[in-house]
Design an enzyme around this catalytic site. Structure first.
Site, PDB file in Angstrom:
ATOM      1  CE1 TYR A 136      -3.495  -2.668   0.872  1.00  0.00           C
ATOM      2  CE2 TYR A 136      -4.627  -0.574   1.158  1.00  0.00           C
ATOM      3  CZ  TYR A 136      -4.670  -1.932   0.974  1.00  0.00           C
ATOM      4  OH  TYR A 136      -5.882  -2.561   0.893  1.00  0.00           O
ATOM      5  CE  LYS A 186       1.637 -17.637  -2.520  1.00  0.00           C
ATOM      6  NZ  LYS A 186       0.753 -18.800  -2.685  1.00  0.00           N
ATOM      7  CG  ASP A 218      -2.319 -20.227  -1.282  1.00  0.00           C
ATOM      8  OD1 ASP A 218      -1.803 -20.197  -0.138  1.00  0.00           O
ATOM      9  OD2 ASP A 218      -1.797 -20.839  -2.235  1.00  0.00           O
ATOM     10  CG  ASP A 242      -8.424  -4.542   1.656  1.00  0.00           C
ATOM     11  OD1 ASP A 242      -9.395  -4.064   2.275  1.00  0.00           O
ATOM     12  OD2 ASP A 242      -8.307  -4.481   0.415  1.00  0.00           O
ATOM     13  CG  ASP A 246     -14.136  -6.692   1.985  1.00  0.00           C
ATOM     14  OD1 ASP A 246     -13.858  -5.997   2.976  1.00  0.00           O
ATOM     15  OD2 ASP A 246     -14.596  -6.221   0.926  1.00  0.00           O
TER      16      ASP A 246
HETATM   17  C1  IPM Z   1     -10.643  -0.754   3.668  1.00  0.00           C
HETATM   18  C2  IPM Z   1     -10.618  -0.222   2.250  1.00  0.00           C
HETATM   19  C3  IPM Z   1      -9.372   0.616   2.022  1.00  0.00           C
HETATM   20  C4  IPM Z   1      -8.175  -0.300   2.146  1.00  0.00           C
HETATM   21  C5  IPM Z   1      -9.298   1.390   0.684  1.00  0.00           C
HETATM   22  C6  IPM Z   1     -10.545   2.164   0.401  1.00  0.00           C
HETATM   23  C7  IPM Z   1      -8.120   2.304   0.658  1.00  0.00           C
HETATM   24  O1  IPM Z   1     -10.745  -1.247   1.327  1.00  0.00           O
HETATM   25  O2  IPM Z   1     -10.624   0.049   4.619  1.00  0.00           O
HETATM   26  O3  IPM Z   1     -10.736  -1.973   3.843  1.00  0.00           O
HETATM   27  O4  IPM Z   1      -7.807  -0.996   1.189  1.00  0.00           O
HETATM   28  O5  IPM Z   1      -7.589  -0.321   3.245  1.00  0.00           O
HETATM   29 MN    MN Z   2     -11.241  -3.159   2.236  1.00  0.00          MN
END
Ligand code: IPM
Ligand code: MN
Ligand code: NAD
Length: 350
Positions: A136, A186, A218, A242, A246
């Site tokens: 990042y 990884k 993975d 990240d 999700d």
């Molecule tokens: C999160 C988001 C952010 C990240 C983006 C919007 C920069 O996806 O907070 O999870 O990747 O950290």
């Molecule tokens: Mn995110």
């Protein structure tokens, strides 16, 4: 009087943050709130996604309540002017290296998850995601290679200090929970990950009571779907964290349920509290967003920045009670609007 900076942002950010603030106000803790624009909203108002005034407010506040940023209209802008730059900038400027993302299945939400009820039952995991390093924040750019082809690049790296401090957060978290820490990397391919793994093993000596495992990312993605409830604490880098968080959100029923705390220290420091979801342009302005992730982020603010565990538990219990009575937004298979869902939570706040 503790000062809370409220940064609603874009899309559903303002729609959900307003209810997180209502919940904090309802607790009557004598908090002071100050709001400032961030992301696309700030670009429209001030020509920059992270205005100096917004950053100054965030720095001076005892805690930051953040909504979400992101607006498709600004995807073509140069990177430093995009809404996302504001979120990355504020994390870096405030030194928020530790992002705590709990994924808990509230009883009754088994049916909301696309996974089988018996797979997600009892889910109670925490993803500790490094937040100010990795690919990042490395050098990035475009160039033309020797064959004349356009090339994009983003450098992935961690130094041992960055790994050390986040891994310690992982161990401390595991120590207070079921004492299982899974470090995700990884290392079979990436040198960044091999350093990460070496440092984890060095620190592990200081935590003999914690059962440590290493897992390739993975495999971790697969195990999160196969047997998610077997995890306790996962510690991982910025990019892997990240993605995996999700994914973990769907084990808990919806991305609209997952809060997070972004911290510069284990406890008591000023932190930023942000749902893991984004600005959800597909449902923005329709009153459909689930406010629970934002409300649960407010609970984390109470826990970590205001060190008020009792108030944090009251908020979490209110969310649980509302869900137990059947309150559901569309993402959870129900029909309540954002405001109706928040009202249901507020009604349970005792
Ligand atoms: C999160 C988001 C952010 C990240 C983006 C919007 C920069 O996806 O907070 O999870 O990747 O950290
Ligand atoms: Mn995110
Ligand atoms: P997203 O998280 O905004 O949305 C993904 C999907 O989940 C969408 O279908 C959305 O409707 C749904 N969703 C998200 N939050 C919800 C909620 N509270 N209730 C019900 N449904 C919800 O991710 P995306 O679509 O990939 O990104 C949209 C924008 O948000 C992009 O600009 C992205 O950069 C940004 N983003 C910001 C953050 C943040 O501010 N922390 C996080 C992720 C993405």
């Amino acid at each position: 009087m503790p000062l809370i900076a409220v940064l609603p942002g874009d899309g559903i950010g303002p729609e959900v943050t307003t209810h997180a603030r209502r919940v904090l106000e309802a607790l009557d803790l004598g908090l002071e709130f100050q709001e400032a624009p961030i992301g696309g909203a700030a670009y429209l108002a001030a020509g920059r996604p992270l205005p100096a005034e917004t950053l100054a407010l965030a720095k001076k506040a005892d805690a930051v309540l953040f909504g979400a940023i992101g607006d498709p209209r600004f995807e073509g802008l140069e990177r430093r002017l995009r809404p996302e730059a504001a979120l990355l900038g504020i994390r870096r400027e405030l030194g928020l290296f530790a992002n705590i993302r709990p994924a808990t299945l509230f009883p009754g939400l088994e049916e909301a998850s696309p996974l089988k009820a018996e797979v997600v039952k009892g889910l109670d995991i925490v993803i500790v995601r490094e937040l100010t390093g990795d690919v990042y924040f490395g050098e990035k750019g475009r160039r033309t290679n020797i064959e004349g082809l356009r090339q994009g690049y983003d450098v992935m790296s961690y130094n041992e200090g960055e790994v050390d401090r986040i891994v310690r957060v992982g161990f401390e978290m595991a120590k207070r929970r079921r004492k299982k820490l899974c470090s995700v990397d990884k290392a079979n391919v990436l040198e960044t990950s091999q350093l990460w793994r070496d440092v984890v093993n060095e620190i592990a000596i200081e935590y003999p009571e914690v059962q440590l495992t290493h897992m390739y990312v993975d495999n971790a993605a697969m195990q999160l779907v196969r047997r998610p409830a077997d995890f306790d604490v996962i510690v991982t880098g910025n990019l892997f964290g990240d993605i995996l968080s999700d994914q973990a959100s769907m084990c808990a029923g919806s991305i609209g349920m997952l809060p997070s705390a972004s911290l510069s220290a284990w406890s008591g420091a000023n932190g930023m509290y942000e749902p893991i979801h984004g600005s959800a342009p597909d449902i923005a302005g329709q009153g459909k967003a689930n406010p629970c992730a934002a409300i649960l982020s407010a609970a984390m603010l109470l826990r970590h920045s205001l060190v008020n565990e009792a108030a944090a538990k009251r908020v979490e219990a209110a969310v649980g009670a509302a869900l137990a009575k059947g309150a559901r937004t569309a993402d959870l298979g129900g029909s309540l609007s954002t405001t109706e869902m928040a009202d249901a939570v507020l009604q349970e706040l005792v």
